[in-house]
Design an enzyme around this catalytic site. Structure first.
Site, PDB file in Angstrom:
ATOM      1  N   ARG A 194       0.849  -1.193   0.000  1.00 57.29           N
ATOM      2  CA  ARG A 194       0.000   0.000   0.000  1.00 57.29           C
ATOM      3  C   ARG A 194       0.885   1.244   0.000  1.00 57.29           C
ATOM      4  O   ARG A 194       0.580   2.233   0.644  1.00 57.29           O
ATOM      5  CB  ARG A 194      -0.929   0.016   1.220  1.00 57.29           C
ATOM      6  CG  ARG A 194      -2.028  -1.022   1.212  1.00 57.29           C
ATOM      7  CD  ARG A 194      -3.049  -0.779   0.109  1.00 57.29           C
ATOM      8  NE  ARG A 194      -4.150  -1.732   0.188  1.00 57.29           N
ATOM      9  CZ  ARG A 194      -4.140  -2.930  -0.385  1.00 57.29           C
ATOM     10  NH1 ARG A 194      -3.063  -3.311  -1.076  1.00 57.29           N
ATOM     11  NH2 ARG A 194      -5.176  -3.742  -0.271  1.00 57.29           N
ATOM     12  N   TYR A 233      -0.616   4.649  -1.629  1.00 54.03           N
ATOM     13  CA  TYR A 233      -1.847   4.894  -0.881  1.00 54.03           C
ATOM     14  C   TYR A 233      -1.516   5.406   0.518  1.00 54.03           C
ATOM     15  O   TYR A 233      -2.075   6.408   0.983  1.00 54.03           O
ATOM     16  CB  TYR A 233      -2.671   3.609  -0.799  1.00 54.03           C
ATOM     17  CG  TYR A 233      -3.968   3.754  -0.030  1.00 54.03           C
ATOM     18  CD1 TYR A 233      -5.032   4.472  -0.558  1.00 54.03           C
ATOM     19  CD2 TYR A 233      -4.125   3.161   1.222  1.00 54.03           C
ATOM     20  CE1 TYR A 233      -6.227   4.601   0.146  1.00 54.03           C
ATOM     21  CE2 TYR A 233      -5.315   3.285   1.933  1.00 54.03           C
ATOM     22  CZ  TYR A 233      -6.359   4.006   1.387  1.00 54.03           C
ATOM     23  OH  TYR A 233      -7.533   4.136   2.091  1.00 54.03           O
ATOM     24  N   ILE A 274     -12.711  -1.895   5.924  1.00 55.09           N
ATOM     25  CA  ILE A 274     -14.158  -1.728   5.954  1.00 55.09           C
ATOM     26  C   ILE A 274     -14.757  -2.462   4.757  1.00 55.09           C
ATOM     27  O   ILE A 274     -14.260  -2.344   3.628  1.00 55.09           O
ATOM     28  CB  ILE A 274     -14.548  -0.238   5.900  1.00 55.09           C
ATOM     29  CG1 ILE A 274     -13.768   0.564   6.954  1.00 55.09           C
ATOM     30  CG2 ILE A 274     -16.052  -0.082   6.086  1.00 55.09           C
ATOM     31  CD1 ILE A 274     -13.982   0.139   8.378  1.00 55.09           C
ATOM     32  N   LYS A 275     -15.813  -3.209   4.996  1.00 50.02           N
ATOM     33  CA  LYS A 275     -16.432  -3.999   3.933  1.00 50.02           C
ATOM     34  C   LYS A 275     -17.301  -3.103   3.052  1.00 50.02           C
ATOM     35  O   LYS A 275     -18.477  -2.886   3.314  1.00 50.02           O
ATOM     36  CB  LYS A 275     -17.259  -5.149   4.503  1.00 50.02           C
ATOM     37  CG  LYS A 275     -17.706  -6.152   3.441  1.00 50.02           C
ATOM     38  CD  LYS A 275     -18.334  -7.376   4.091  1.00 50.02           C
ATOM     39  CE  LYS A 275     -18.642  -8.433   3.031  1.00 50.02           C
ATOM     40  NZ  LYS A 275     -19.734  -8.019   2.126  1.00 50.02           N
ATOM     41  N   PRO A 322     -18.260  -1.836  -1.213  1.00 49.09           N
ATOM     42  CA  PRO A 322     -18.252  -2.354  -2.587  1.00 49.09           C
ATOM     43  C   PRO A 322     -16.888  -2.232  -3.256  1.00 49.09           C
ATOM     44  O   PRO A 322     -16.477  -3.127  -4.003  1.00 49.09           O
ATOM     45  CB  PRO A 322     -19.301  -1.489  -3.284  1.00 49.09           C
ATOM     46  CG  PRO A 322     -20.259  -1.108  -2.201  1.00 49.09           C
ATOM     47  CD  PRO A 322     -19.394  -0.910  -0.985  1.00 49.09           C
ATOM     48  N   SER A 323     -16.173  -1.147  -2.991  1.00 49.53           N
ATOM     49  CA  SER A 323     -14.869  -0.983  -3.636  1.00 49.53           C
ATOM     50  C   SER A 323     -13.869  -2.020  -3.138  1.00 49.53           C
ATOM     51  O   SER A 323     -13.021  -2.490  -3.909  1.00 49.53           O
ATOM     52  CB  SER A 323     -14.328   0.429  -3.405  1.00 49.53           C
ATOM     53  OG  SER A 323     -14.105   0.675  -2.034  1.00 49.53           O
ATOM     54  N   ARG A 340     -11.864  -4.813  -5.438  1.00 45.37           N
ATOM     55  CA  ARG A 340     -10.419  -5.045  -5.407  1.00 45.37           C
ATOM     56  C   ARG A 340     -10.110  -6.510  -5.133  1.00 45.37           C
ATOM     57  O   ARG A 340      -9.152  -7.060  -5.680  1.00 45.37           O
ATOM     58  CB  ARG A 340      -9.757  -4.145  -4.359  1.00 45.37           C
ATOM     59  CG  ARG A 340      -9.847  -2.677  -4.691  1.00 45.37           C
ATOM     60  CD  ARG A 340      -8.843  -1.850  -3.910  1.00 45.37           C
ATOM     61  NE  ARG A 340      -9.015  -1.929  -2.478  1.00 45.37           N
ATOM     62  CZ  ARG A 340      -9.869  -1.187  -1.778  1.00 45.37           C
ATOM     63  NH1 ARG A 340     -10.643  -0.313  -2.409  1.00 45.37           N
ATOM     64  NH2 ARG A 340      -9.957  -1.302  -0.472  1.00 45.37           N
ATOM     65  N   ARG A 376      -6.652 -10.801  10.459  1.00 48.72           N
ATOM     66  CA  ARG A 376      -5.801  -9.774  11.064  1.00 48.72           C
ATOM     67  C   ARG A 376      -6.589  -8.823  11.976  1.00 48.72           C
ATOM     68  O   ARG A 376      -6.010  -7.921  12.573  1.00 48.72           O
ATOM     69  CB  ARG A 376      -5.078  -8.974   9.978  1.00 48.72           C
ATOM     70  CG  ARG A 376      -5.967  -8.061   9.168  1.00 48.72           C
ATOM     71  CD  ARG A 376      -5.207  -7.462   7.993  1.00 48.72           C
ATOM     72  NE  ARG A 376      -6.020  -6.472   7.276  1.00 48.72           N
ATOM     73  CZ  ARG A 376      -5.666  -5.906   6.123  1.00 48.72           C
ATOM     74  NH1 ARG A 376      -4.507  -6.247   5.561  1.00 48.72           N
ATOM     75  NH2 ARG A 376      -6.437  -5.004   5.547  1.00 48.72           N
TER      76      ARG A 376
END
EC number: 1.1.1.-
Length: 300
Positions: free
Chosen positions: A198, A201, A234-235, A237-238, A242, A260
């Site tokens: 990451r 990001y 966080i669950k 849609p994006s 991915r 985790r």
């Protein structure tokens, strides 16, 4: 989180529903439903999230980016339920139409968050605003060696430059009236806790924290607050998109996410939305320049 480009400034017709925000039942979140297709539940936890109308944001005008799905969508609905009038923007016209159908307190508009002129025009047309929630973002996966210059530029354009544009556009109206709350989406990933793959990001999300603290310091005496939110996994849609893009065993990927998490589940966008409402409200009037970690204990 939703992100990047649209045909700027094209309005989407607002759908009306009787009685403002539609009344909904309290949402009960279980670890099994929030964590994807992974049945492990370490503590048998359920979370009750109220969805009844209230007056916590009564009379406030809120601008929210990336409101078509996930955290942005739930935050727009939560702010509307709390009595705010919400200007909800996104790049997805269909998603905005669906959102507008949920509440007559929400006005939707397509917006390219990387277009400074479009942002200025939107604020001129719909402002001044009491609250700005910068939710738009882009997640690039990979290390520094996987990040070419276009990926670097795109990440900064969406994750940092867009916040510079929106904050600069709404601040004059807030300062003129001596009040305002700016909420910027950062992340636990890399900015708070080192996370593999990451790189850019995390760099951009660390920049968001610096941006937020600087604005908070500059305008605290003028009544404008600025805070950053740092979610864990966080669950949304994006995130699901991915996971699909990675290919292979999707259940194994979801399992790696939940394994985790000390709570044994992922976060729900509605949980982040509750923090957004708090930071937008006068309940948080003594809170500014802070990074609000909401990650289920992941970074602890």
């Amino acid at each position: 989180m939703a992100a990047d480009r649209t045909a700027a400034g094209t309005a989407v017709r607002r759908r009306q529903c009787r009685g403002g925000v539609r009344r909904q039942r309290t949402h009960v979140l279980s670890s099994a439903t929030a964590g994807g297709p992974h049945p492990r539940n370490l503590i048998g936890m359920t979370v009750s999230i109220p969805t009844t109308p209230n007056t916590r944001l009564q009379g406030k005008r809120c601008l929210i980016t990336a409101a078509g799905a996930g955290i942005g969508r739930e935050s727009a609905l939560a702010c509307a339920r709390a009595g705010a009038h919400v200007i909800a923007t996104d790049i997805d016209a269909a998603a905005l139409q669906a959102l507008a159908a949920e509440s007559d307190a929400i006005t939707t508009q397509l917006l390219d968050v990387t277009d400074a002129a479009a942002i200025t025009a939107l604020v001129a047309a719909h402002g001044p605003f009491d609250v700005l929630f910068n939710c738009a973002g882009y997640v690039h996966q990979g290390s520094i060696l996987d990040c070419d210059e276009p990926a670097w530029r795109r990440s900064f354009s969406i994750n940092v430059d867009a916040m510079y544009y929106t904050c600069k556009a709404v601040l004059p109206g807030m300062l003129e009236r001596g009040r305002g709350s700016i909420i910027n989406m950062s992340s636990v990933a890399s900015s708070i806790k080192g996370v593999p793959n990451r790189f850019v990001y995390g760099v951009t999300k660390a920049a968001v924290i610096g941006l937020s603290k600087a604005i908070a310091a500059d305008y605290v005496a003028q009544g404008v607050r600025c805070n950053a939110i740092c979610p864990g996994t966080i669950k949304t849609p994006s995130l699901g998109q991915r996971v699909q893009a990675l290919g292979g065993d999707e259940q194994a990927v979801w399992k790696s996410f939940t394994d985790r998490q000390p709570m044994g589940r992922l976060g729900d966008p509605r949980e982040i939305a509750q923090l957004v409402v708090y930071l937008a409200s006068d309940e948080s009037s003594f809170t500014t320049g802070q990074t609000h970690i909401i990650d289920g204990g992941w970074s602890n």
